[in-house]
Design a protein around this motif. Structure first.
Motif, PDB file in Angstrom:
ATOM      1  N   ALA A   1      51.112   9.697   5.136  1.00 46.88           N
ATOM      2  CA  ALA A   1      51.797  10.911   4.712  1.00 46.88           C
ATOM      3  C   ALA A   1      51.819  10.984   3.184  1.00 46.88           C
ATOM      4  O   ALA A   1      51.864   9.969   2.503  1.00 46.88           O
ATOM      5  N   ALA A   2      51.785  12.187   2.696  1.00 42.59           N
ATOM      6  CA  ALA A   2      51.882  12.396   1.250  1.00 42.59           C
ATOM      7  C   ALA A   2      53.288  12.089   0.770  1.00 42.59           C
ATOM      8  O   ALA A   2      54.249  12.089   1.554  1.00 42.59           O
ATOM      9  N   ASP A   3      53.428  11.848  -0.506  1.00 41.90           N
ATOM     10  CA  ASP A   3      54.740  11.665  -1.108  1.00 41.90           C
ATOM     11  C   ASP A   3      55.551  12.939  -0.838  1.00 41.90           C
ATOM     12  O   ASP A   3      55.068  14.050  -1.084  1.00 41.90           O
ATOM     13  N   PRO A   4      56.766  12.815  -0.326  1.00 38.10           N
ATOM     14  CA  PRO A   4      57.575  14.017  -0.056  1.00 38.10           C
ATOM     15  C   PRO A   4      57.763  14.915  -1.284  1.00 38.10           C
ATOM     16  O   PRO A   4      57.947  16.130  -1.138  1.00 38.10           O
ATOM     17  N   ALA A   5      57.674  14.349  -2.476  1.00 38.73           N
ATOM     18  CA  ALA A   5      57.812  15.149  -3.691  1.00 38.73           C
ATOM     19  C   ALA A   5      56.628  16.088  -3.900  1.00 38.73           C
ATOM     20  O   ALA A   5      56.703  17.012  -4.711  1.00 38.73           O
ATOM     21  N   ALA A   6      55.525  15.873  -3.164  1.00 36.99           N
ATOM     22  CA  ALA A   6      54.342  16.727  -3.287  1.00 36.99           C
ATOM     23  C   ALA A   6      54.384  17.899  -2.317  1.00 36.99           C
ATOM     24  O   ALA A   6      53.476  18.718  -2.305  1.00 36.99           O
ATOM     25  N   ALA A   7      55.427  17.974  -1.496  1.00 44.48           N
ATOM     26  CA  ALA A   7      55.486  19.000  -0.451  1.00 44.48           C
ATOM     27  C   ALA A   7      56.627  19.981  -0.683  1.00 44.48           C
ATOM     28  O   ALA A   7      57.694  19.617  -1.169  1.00 44.48           O
ATOM     29  N   VAL A   8      56.374  21.215  -0.295  1.00 40.08           N
ATOM     30  CA  VAL A   8      57.386  22.270  -0.300  1.00 40.08           C
ATOM     31  C   VAL A   8      57.473  22.790   1.130  1.00 40.08           C
ATOM     32  O   VAL A   8      56.464  23.197   1.703  1.00 40.08           O
ATOM     33  N   VAL A   9      58.661  22.751   1.717  1.00 33.40           N
ATOM     34  CA  VAL A   9      58.870  23.279   3.062  1.00 33.40           C
ATOM     35  C   VAL A   9      59.679  24.560   2.940  1.00 33.40           C
ATOM     36  O   VAL A   9      60.739  24.587   2.308  1.00 33.40           O
ATOM     37  N   VAL A  10      59.145  25.630   3.538  1.00 36.56           N
ATOM     38  CA  VAL A  10      59.791  26.930   3.525  1.00 36.56           C
ATOM     39  C   VAL A  10      59.837  27.419   4.963  1.00 36.56           C
ATOM     40  O   VAL A  10      58.824  27.832   5.516  1.00 36.56           O
ATOM     41  N   GLY A  11      60.990  27.310   5.585  1.00 33.61           N
ATOM     42  CA  GLY A  11      61.091  27.703   6.990  1.00 33.61           C
ATOM     43  C   GLY A  11      60.173  26.859   7.845  1.00 33.61           C
ATOM     44  O   GLY A  11      60.267  25.644   7.879  1.00 33.61           O
ATOM     45  N   LYS A  12      59.203  27.515   8.495  1.00 36.06           N
ATOM     46  CA  LYS A  12      58.274  26.824   9.385  1.00 36.06           C
ATOM     47  C   LYS A  12      56.942  26.509   8.717  1.00 36.06           C
ATOM     48  O   LYS A  12      55.973  26.137   9.376  1.00 36.06           O
ATOM     49  N   ALA A  13      56.887  26.651   7.402  1.00 32.73           N
ATOM     50  CA  ALA A  13      55.669  26.385   6.641  1.00 32.73           C
ATOM     51  C   ALA A  13      55.860  25.165   5.745  1.00 32.73           C
ATOM     52  O   ALA A  13      56.960  24.909   5.250  1.00 32.73           O
ATOM     53  N   ARG A  14      54.784  24.413   5.571  1.00 29.51           N
ATOM     54  CA  ARG A  14      54.791  23.305   4.611  1.00 29.51           C
ATOM     55  C   ARG A  14      53.527  23.402   3.779  1.00 29.51           C
ATOM     56  O   ARG A  14      52.435  23.576   4.298  1.00 29.51           O
ATOM     57  N   PHE A  15      53.705  23.283   2.468  1.00 25.51           N
ATOM     58  CA  PHE A  15      52.602  23.294   1.512  1.00 25.51           C
ATOM     59  C   PHE A  15      52.634  21.964   0.780  1.00 25.51           C
ATOM     60  O   PHE A  15      53.648  21.606   0.188  1.00 25.51           O
ATOM     61  N   THR A  16      51.513  21.232   0.838  1.00 21.29           N
ATOM     62  CA  THR A  16      51.430  19.937   0.174  1.00 21.29           C
ATOM     63  C   THR A  16      50.392  20.028  -0.923  1.00 21.29           C
ATOM     64  O   THR A  16      49.257  20.452  -0.683  1.00 21.29           O
ATOM     65  N   VAL A  17      50.783  19.621  -2.139  1.00 24.88           N
ATOM     66  CA  VAL A  17      49.868  19.616  -3.276  1.00 24.88           C
ATOM     67  C   VAL A  17      49.172  18.258  -3.282  1.00 24.88           C
ATOM     68  O   VAL A  17      49.788  17.240  -3.589  1.00 24.88           O
ATOM     69  N   LEU A  18      47.889  18.246  -2.911  1.00 20.43           N
ATOM     70  CA  LEU A  18      47.124  17.002  -2.873  1.00 20.43           C
ATOM     71  C   LEU A  18      46.456  16.725  -4.211  1.00 20.43           C
ATOM     72  O   LEU A  18      46.408  15.585  -4.667  1.00 20.43           O
ATOM     73  N   THR A  19      45.925  17.771  -4.843  1.00 19.84           N
ATOM     74  CA  THR A  19      45.394  17.714  -6.204  1.00 19.84           C
ATOM     75  C   THR A  19      45.681  19.091  -6.803  1.00 19.84           C
ATOM     76  O   THR A  19      46.058  20.015  -6.082  1.00 19.84           O
ATOM     77  N   PRO A  20      45.456  19.280  -8.096  1.00 20.65           N
ATOM     78  CA  PRO A  20      45.672  20.623  -8.651  1.00 20.65           C
ATOM     79  C   PRO A  20      44.791  21.696  -8.011  1.00 20.65           C
ATOM     80  O   PRO A  20      45.104  22.877  -8.078  1.00 20.65           O
ATOM     81  N   ARG A  21      43.698  21.300  -7.353  1.00 16.55           N
ATOM     82  CA  ARG A  21      42.776  22.251  -6.730  1.00 16.55           C
ATOM     83  C   ARG A  21      42.749  22.176  -5.213  1.00 16.55           C
ATOM     84  O   ARG A  21      41.965  22.867  -4.571  1.00 16.55           O
ATOM     85  N   LEU A  22      43.581  21.320  -4.614  1.00 20.68           N
ATOM     86  CA  LEU A  22      43.556  21.148  -3.165  1.00 20.68           C
ATOM     87  C   LEU A  22      44.974  21.175  -2.604  1.00 20.68           C
ATOM     88  O   LEU A  22      45.787  20.302  -2.904  1.00 20.68           O
ATOM     89  N   LEU A  23      45.249  22.198  -1.789  1.00 16.62           N
ATOM     90  CA  LEU A  23      46.552  22.356  -1.157  1.00 16.62           C
ATOM     91  C   LEU A  23      46.370  22.239   0.352  1.00 16.62           C
ATOM     92  O   LEU A  23      45.405  22.734   0.906  1.00 16.62           O
ATOM     93  N   ARG A  24      47.329  21.604   1.009  1.00 16.45           N
ATOM     94  CA  ARG A  24      47.341  21.570   2.474  1.00 16.45           C
ATOM     95  C   ARG A  24      48.371  22.599   2.918  1.00 16.45           C
ATOM     96  O   ARG A  24      49.524  22.553   2.495  1.00 16.45           O
ATOM     97  N   LEU A  25      47.958  23.540   3.784  1.00 14.05           N
ATOM     98  CA  LEU A  25      48.808  24.635   4.232  1.00 14.05           C
ATOM     99  C   LEU A  25      49.055  24.457   5.722  1.00 14.05           C
ATOM    100  O   LEU A  25      48.106  24.427   6.502  1.00 14.05           O
ATOM    101  N   GLU A  26      50.314  24.367   6.119  1.00 12.78           N
ATOM    102  CA  GLU A  26      50.637  24.161   7.529  1.00 12.78           C
ATOM    103  C   GLU A  26      51.732  25.125   7.957  1.00 12.78           C
ATOM    104  O   GLU A  26      52.648  25.398   7.195  1.00 12.78           O
ATOM    105  N   TYR A  27      51.619  25.593   9.190  1.00 10.02           N
ATOM    106  CA  TYR A  27      52.663  26.418   9.779  1.00 10.02           C
ATOM    107  C   TYR A  27      52.905  25.897  11.186  1.00 10.02           C
ATOM    108  O   TYR A  27      51.976  25.699  11.962  1.00 10.02           O
ATOM    109  N   SER A  28      54.161  25.648  11.543  1.00 13.38           N
ATOM    110  CA  SER A  28      54.498  25.115  12.856  1.00 13.38           C
ATOM    111  C   SER A  28      55.736  25.812  13.384  1.00 13.38           C
ATOM    112  O   SER A  28      56.794  25.778  12.736  1.00 13.38           O
TER     113      SER A  28
END
Length: 135
Positions: A1-28
């Motif tokens: 798992a990524a460092d929790p400080a790299a993630a933003v959770v908004v409702g049912k969405a999570r955005f993880t900053v992996l690099t300045p050019r790579l974001l992981r976008l999830e919706y559950s």
């Protein structure tokens, strides 16, 4: 798992900053997110890239990208990414959820996991553009 400080959770969405050019976008719908390694990022436990999150504007900004999220299920109206203000100019002009390869000539069309065990794989790349993208 990524460092929790790299993630933003908004409702049912999570955005993880992996690099300045790579974001992981999830919706559950259940709020359960995927933390296992992926082909693109086997070890997500990396130093946290610099980024800012504005809950008021619904924007997550890195040195290269700005993610815009209007809330709710991901759609072309609720989720899109643009180059960050002041970012170095690249071939990336922007992305909107649901964008197809036909609408994005720079789309490299993903990866093939088991290429060594599969015959006749085509990524529908008939020729390369001048900036080395599949077209």
């Amino acid at each position: 798992a990524a460092d929790p400080a790299a993630a933003v959770v908004v409702g049912k969405a999570r955005f993880t900053v992996l690099t300045p050019r790579l974001l992981r976008l999830e919706y559950s719908e259940t709020g359960t997110f995927e933390d296992r390694p992926t082909l693109a990022f086997v070890n997500r436990k990396q130093p946290v890239p610099e980024f800012t999150w504005s809950a008021v504007a619904g924007t997550l900004t890195t040195a290269a990208l700005r993610l815009h999220y209007a809330g709710g299920a991901f759609s072309a109206q609720s989720l899109w990414v643009t180059p960050a203000p002041g970012a170095k100019r690249t071939a990336f002009a922007g992305w909107r959820f649901g964008m197809t390869s036909d609408a994005d000539p720079g789309n490299l069309r993903g990866t093939i996991r088991t290429l060594d065990r599969t015959a006749n794989i085509s990524l529908d790349c008939n020729h390369l553009t001048s900036d080395r993208h599949c077209a």
